[in-house]
Design a protein around this motif. Sequence first.
Motif, PDB file in Angstrom:
ATOM      1  N   PHE A 381     -51.509-111.647  47.261  1.00  0.00           N
ATOM      2  CA  PHE A 381     -50.164-111.310  47.697  1.00  0.00           C
ATOM      3  C   PHE A 381     -49.297-110.862  46.519  1.00  0.00           C
ATOM      4  CE2 PHE A 381     -45.956-112.648  49.666  1.00  0.00           C
ATOM      5  CZ  PHE A 381     -45.936-111.600  50.569  1.00  0.00           C
ATOM      6  N   ALA A 382     -49.428-111.560  45.398  1.00  0.00           N
ATOM      7  CA  ALA A 382     -48.682-111.170  44.203  1.00  0.00           C
ATOM      8  C   ALA A 382     -49.067-109.758  43.765  1.00  0.00           C
ATOM      9  CB  ALA A 382     -48.940-112.170  43.076  1.00  0.00           C
ATOM     10  N   GLN A 383     -50.353-109.444  43.837  1.00  0.00           N
ATOM     11  CA  GLN A 383     -50.812-108.098  43.486  1.00  0.00           C
ATOM     12  C   GLN A 383     -50.204-107.050  44.412  1.00  0.00           C
ATOM     13  OE1 GLN A 383     -55.103-108.208  43.532  1.00  0.00           O
ATOM     14  NE2 GLN A 383     -55.198-109.689  41.843  1.00  0.00           N
ATOM     15  N   ASP A 384     -50.087-107.387  45.697  1.00  0.00           N
ATOM     16  CA  ASP A 384     -49.472-106.455  46.648  1.00  0.00           C
ATOM     17  C   ASP A 384     -48.025-106.154  46.266  1.00  0.00           C
ATOM     18  OD1 ASP A 384     -51.788-106.325  48.107  1.00  0.00           O
ATOM     19  OD2 ASP A 384     -50.919-107.060  49.978  1.00  0.00           O
ATOM     20  N   ILE A 385     -47.272-107.191  45.895  1.00  0.00           N
ATOM     21  CA  ILE A 385     -45.872-106.986  45.527  1.00  0.00           C
ATOM     22  C   ILE A 385     -45.783-106.127  44.269  1.00  0.00           C
ATOM     23  CG2 ILE A 385     -43.748-108.150  44.810  1.00  0.00           C
ATOM     24  CD1 ILE A 385     -44.645-110.543  46.543  1.00  0.00           C
ATOM     25  N   GLN A 386     -46.649-106.407  43.319  1.00  0.00           N
ATOM     26  CA  GLN A 386     -46.664-105.601  42.091  1.00  0.00           C
ATOM     27  C   GLN A 386     -47.058-104.156  42.380  1.00  0.00           C
ATOM     28  OE1 GLN A 386     -49.318-108.325  40.178  1.00  0.00           O
ATOM     29  NE2 GLN A 386     -47.733-109.172  38.836  1.00  0.00           N
ATOM     30  N   GLU A 387     -48.031-103.974  43.283  1.00  0.00           N
ATOM     31  CA  GLU A 387     -48.443-102.615  43.654  1.00  0.00           C
ATOM     32  C   GLU A 387     -47.310-101.888  44.368  1.00  0.00           C
ATOM     33  OE1 GLU A 387     -51.717-100.474  46.592  1.00  0.00           O
ATOM     34  OE2 GLU A 387     -52.253-102.347  45.588  1.00  0.00           O
ATOM     35  N   PHE A 388     -46.556-102.613  45.179  1.00  0.00           N
ATOM     36  CA  PHE A 388     -45.416-101.989  45.861  1.00  0.00           C
ATOM     37  C   PHE A 388     -44.417-101.450  44.850  1.00  0.00           C
ATOM     38  CE2 PHE A 388     -40.993-102.748  47.325  1.00  0.00           C
ATOM     39  CZ  PHE A 388     -40.895-101.608  48.112  1.00  0.00           C
ATOM     40  N   VAL A 389     -44.135-102.226  43.812  1.00  0.00           N
ATOM     41  CA  VAL A 389     -43.207-101.759  42.784  1.00  0.00           C
ATOM     42  C   VAL A 389     -43.714-100.463  42.166  1.00  0.00           C
ATOM     43  CG1 VAL A 389     -42.206-102.278  40.530  1.00  0.00           C
ATOM     44  CG2 VAL A 389     -42.297-104.044  42.286  1.00  0.00           C
ATOM     45  N   GLY A 390     -45.025-100.361  41.992  1.00  0.00           N
ATOM     46  CA  GLY A 390     -45.595 -99.137  41.452  1.00  0.00           C
ATOM     47  C   GLY A 390     -45.410 -97.937  42.344  1.00  0.00           C
TER      48      GLY A 390
END
Length: 413
Positions: A381-390
């Motif tokens: 889930f944390a990776q998803d949020i970081q990917e969204f920022v990208g």
Amino acid sequence: MAVKRFQISVSDDKLSWISERVKSSLIIPDVSHPEGKEWDHGVPAGQLKDLVDYWRTSYDWRKVEKRLNETFHMFTVKIEEGDERLDVHFVHHRSKRSDAIPLLFVHGWPGSFLEVEGLLSRLVDPEDPKAQAFQLVAPSIPGFAFSSPASRAGFTIKSIASVFKKLMTDILEYASFIAQGGDWGAGIVHCLDAEYPNICLGAHINFVQAFGPPSPTQDPLVFLYVVLGWFTPDEKRRMARMQNWFNEELGYAFIQGTKPQTISYALLDSPIGMLAWIYDKLHILVGPEFVWEKEVVITWAMIYLISENAGHARLYKENMQVAGQTPVVGKAVAFGVSAFAYDTAFIPKWWAQASVAKNITMWKEHHDGGHYPTLECPALFAQDIQEFVGSISAAQRTVLTNAGRIVSRTDSV
């Protein structure tokens, strides 16, 4: 408004009252059920007895309270919204990284600010120096946990969005931020993006739904696809789970959505009643591999018991009729979605682009996980949020990074 540091400190009298009610509680017998149908009438008596026995013999609130106070950097502040003057409780963890951006995390029901715990170490100061870092803010919805409830009827998710916008901009002085939410948090985040697109520059949700088909005049092709049921096999499976939730599991919402005060008398006066009410939904809202720890379930119930108000139920009364009235988020704002296989809200991306947000920059459909990804799969889930920022434009990321760097009078918060 003065920001105050906050520590959880439940009175001995309150704990004594809860303990006595737990010790004297009556667990009524269940009927026999066919295999696989044990939960059809609610929490099975055997399952509830196991939880209550643990509560009576092993659960230690003071130990839990100490751990929560050590884990979370908590604060309270008074915020005015209309005629209301609310005490707003929030978690605020500041990153050491100069590129950290402000992130507002919004919980739902039957969750609380506790849900953000799985993201703290992964998002505030991630081990990977290349991973996006965040200034992480997780408020309690008014009427939940340690945020005071509204005193008058009519306090909707739009009002809550306004309170949280004031928290981020007026109190913490983040000129811009992104927001993340699931369950009711997704609705609040949707409102933030729709109402304040120049401040809330991006939204990521893990609970995507539409309130009826798209407009046949504005989106005729999408309307036709929905009417004809033009879905892939996986989309059909996800939507069937959502439909089953509506058909079999939504009774609690109609009770809270019609008579929140009445049901709250029962729940706040009965620790075991609150435990069963919450556990009935926790059980079904996660993937089949996830096992709820007894201490976690009881702690979630405790957070509701010590709130001593009906705000958690009143959220449904105030919003069930208006939740679908939030405008579609426009093209200027980035919007991300993480859809987990065992959650209970889902529409396909092409439908969401017509009914939820025009500029969906990140879309992930996961084959595991459910309603509580911060507990079930926090790293993913944390990776998803970081990917969204990208997926947010470089220009807006720069604005967000600058907002996170501001050193102000609230730097110690």
